[in-house]
Motif scaffolding. Structure first.
Motif, PDB file in Angstrom:
ATOM      1  N   MET A   1       0.851  -1.194   0.000  1.00 26.32           N
ATOM      2  CA  MET A   1       0.000   0.000   0.000  1.00 26.32           C
ATOM      3  C   MET A   1       0.888   1.246   0.000  1.00 26.32           C
ATOM      4  O   MET A   1       1.809   1.355   0.804  1.00 26.32           O
ATOM      5  N   ALA A   6      -2.808   4.923   1.657  1.00 27.93           N
ATOM      6  CA  ALA A   6      -3.073   4.886   3.096  1.00 27.93           C
ATOM      7  C   ALA A   6      -3.742   6.174   3.555  1.00 27.93           C
ATOM      8  O   ALA A   6      -4.694   6.162   4.355  1.00 27.93           O
ATOM      9  N   LYS A  31      -8.099  -1.739   6.741  1.00 22.98           N
ATOM     10  CA  LYS A  31      -7.267  -1.981   5.561  1.00 22.98           C
ATOM     11  C   LYS A  31      -5.900  -1.324   5.718  1.00 22.98           C
ATOM     12  O   LYS A  31      -4.869  -1.890   5.318  1.00 22.98           O
ATOM     13  N   LYS A  35      -1.508  -2.963   6.979  1.00 27.89           N
ATOM     14  CA  LYS A  35      -0.242  -2.654   6.316  1.00 27.89           C
ATOM     15  C   LYS A  35       0.663  -1.755   7.157  1.00 27.89           C
ATOM     16  O   LYS A  35       1.774  -1.446   6.746  1.00 27.89           O
ATOM     17  N   TYR A  37       2.856  -0.128  10.523  1.00 29.91           N
ATOM     18  CA  TYR A  37       3.933  -0.571  11.388  1.00 29.91           C
ATOM     19  C   TYR A  37       4.049   0.385  12.577  1.00 29.91           C
ATOM     20  O   TYR A  37       3.628   1.535  12.513  1.00 29.91           O
ATOM     21  N   ARG A  41       0.429   1.744  13.634  1.00 27.90           N
ATOM     22  CA  ARG A  41      -0.416   0.549  13.733  1.00 27.90           C
ATOM     23  C   ARG A  41      -1.210   0.565  15.037  1.00 27.90           C
ATOM     24  O   ARG A  41      -2.398   0.233  15.066  1.00 27.90           O
ATOM     25  N   VAL A 149       6.592   3.138   4.379  1.00 32.37           N
ATOM     26  CA  VAL A 149       5.990   3.119   3.044  1.00 32.37           C
ATOM     27  C   VAL A 149       6.938   3.754   2.039  1.00 32.37           C
ATOM     28  O   VAL A 149       7.128   3.250   0.931  1.00 32.37           O
ATOM     29  N   ASP A 304       4.861 -15.123   4.763  1.00 30.11           N
ATOM     30  CA  ASP A 304       5.019 -14.373   3.514  1.00 30.11           C
ATOM     31  C   ASP A 304       4.844 -15.260   2.278  1.00 30.11           C
ATOM     32  O   ASP A 304       4.990 -14.775   1.154  1.00 30.11           O
ATOM     33  N   ARG A 311      -3.776 -12.229   4.559  1.00 32.11           N
ATOM     34  CA  ARG A 311      -4.568 -11.025   4.852  1.00 32.11           C
ATOM     35  C   ARG A 311      -6.045 -11.379   5.034  1.00 32.11           C
ATOM     36  O   ARG A 311      -6.715 -10.824   5.909  1.00 32.11           O
TER      37      ARG A 311
END
Length: 338
Positions: A1, A6, A31, A35, A37, A41, A149, A304, A311
């Protein structure tokens, strides 16, 4: 993203929140949260919990609203920064609302005491007014999510030239074995194992739908109306989970197993009818806790190797955790009344 994506989703959630569409706000922010951190987050989770609290309050769940506000306020730390949202203002107003929700005072009396609950929307999330309004750059000390990001974008930019030199090969691989749909040569998961695990999750969701629907119709007693409504809401959401899992199985070139033979053995949760309202609540709470644990293991297994399926399961897990909170709150409320 990307950073812009975002930002747009966060703003869309803010607008939904301010018009009283709390569930829609929850969906937008979730959403971004998936993504995010670091501090961002945590702040997003606080926003999600406050939106969920107001959604529950609109449905008459004053006790659960207060608990969710407490959790959300713990995450909306003073001075926390997320884009240009006025989180301190929301934190202050949410604390006032929480303090107005005294378990000993009926909701109608609380409305007149503060006047916060009678108006819709109940809380507003505004934009910080500063000389930087209109500037797309966020403050330097709000950087853990934004910088992450940016660094991801920079890393992608560094790889871009080598990637596009192989564009012909990429197109060739995409056209090859088109019957496999979403499963390309870059897929790193063990497809057969993932499909098997997803079919077990599908069976779990179907069993939960059946159990909740039985409990919805069989609930009886002085407190049954609110509980039956909760059972029906959970059943509808579990059905949505089943639909999404089945669709993902098909994307992975598998077949969703809806065969009733062996359904209970494939399911992680059990189908227990329950003799009374208390037993129904307890059995549903046990089933949700089983789902939470098993879905957490699935997410850890996927890692991963299959981010799309991971997700999906993370989103379903978040909803199962909400269900468990709902049921625990109802069980506690009726235990106190009894």
């Amino acid at each position: 993203m990307t950073l812009d994506e975002a930002r747009c989703l966060t703003e869309e959630g803010r607008r939904d929140f301010n018009r009283g569409a709390y569930f829609a706000a929850h969906e937008c922010w979730e959403k971004v949260w998936l993504k995010a951190y670091g501090q961002e987050r945590v702040l997003l989770q606080g926003l999600i919990q406050i939106a969920t609290a107001l959604y529950k309050l609109c449905r008459g769940r004053q006790d659960l609203c207060k608990r969710l506000l407490d959790k959300g306020l713990l995450r909306l730390t003073s001075g926390g920064l997320l884009f240009d949202l006025d989180l301190d203002g929301l934190r202050r107003d949410a604390a006032l609302l929480r303090d107005a929700l005294s378990p000993a005072v009926p909701l109608a009396e609380n409305n007149t005491s503060l006047g916060l609950l009678s108006a819709r929307p109940m809380l507003m999330l505004t934009i910080v007014q500063s000389s930087d309004v209109g500037n797309e750059t966020t403050p330097d000390n709000a950087a853990s999510f934004n910088n992450e990001v940016r660094s991801m974008s920079a890393e992608q930019g560094n790889k871009q030239s080598s990637f596009f030199t192989d564009i012909k090969e990429l197109r060739r691989r995409a056209r090859e074995h088109m019957e496999k749909g979403a499963v390309t040569s870059s897929y790193q998961g063990d497809r057969e194992t993932v499909v098997k695990v997803l079919n077990e999750a599908l069976a779990t969701e179907i069993v939960c739908v059946l159990r909740y629907m039985r409990h919805h119709y069989m609930a009886s007693g002085i407190h049954s109306e609110a509980v039956a409504a909760e059972f029906r809401e959970h059943a509808n959401e579990e059905q949505q989970h089943a639909d999404r899992i089945a669709a993902r199985i098909v994307q992975l070139d598998g077949e969703p197993n809806f065969n009733p033979d062996g359904l209970s053995s494939r399911s992680h949760a059990e189908y227990v009818e329950g003799k009374n309202l208390g037993e129904m609540l307890r059995e549903n709470l046990v089933a949700e806790r089983i789902a939470i644990e098993s879905y957490s293991e699935i997410i850890r297994y996927l890692g991963d190797k299959d981010p799309t399926t991971r997700r999906l399961m993370e989103e379903i897990l978040a909803k199962e955790e909400e269900h468990a909170e709902d049921l625990q709150s109802l069980l506690q409320r009726f235990s106190e009344k009894d």
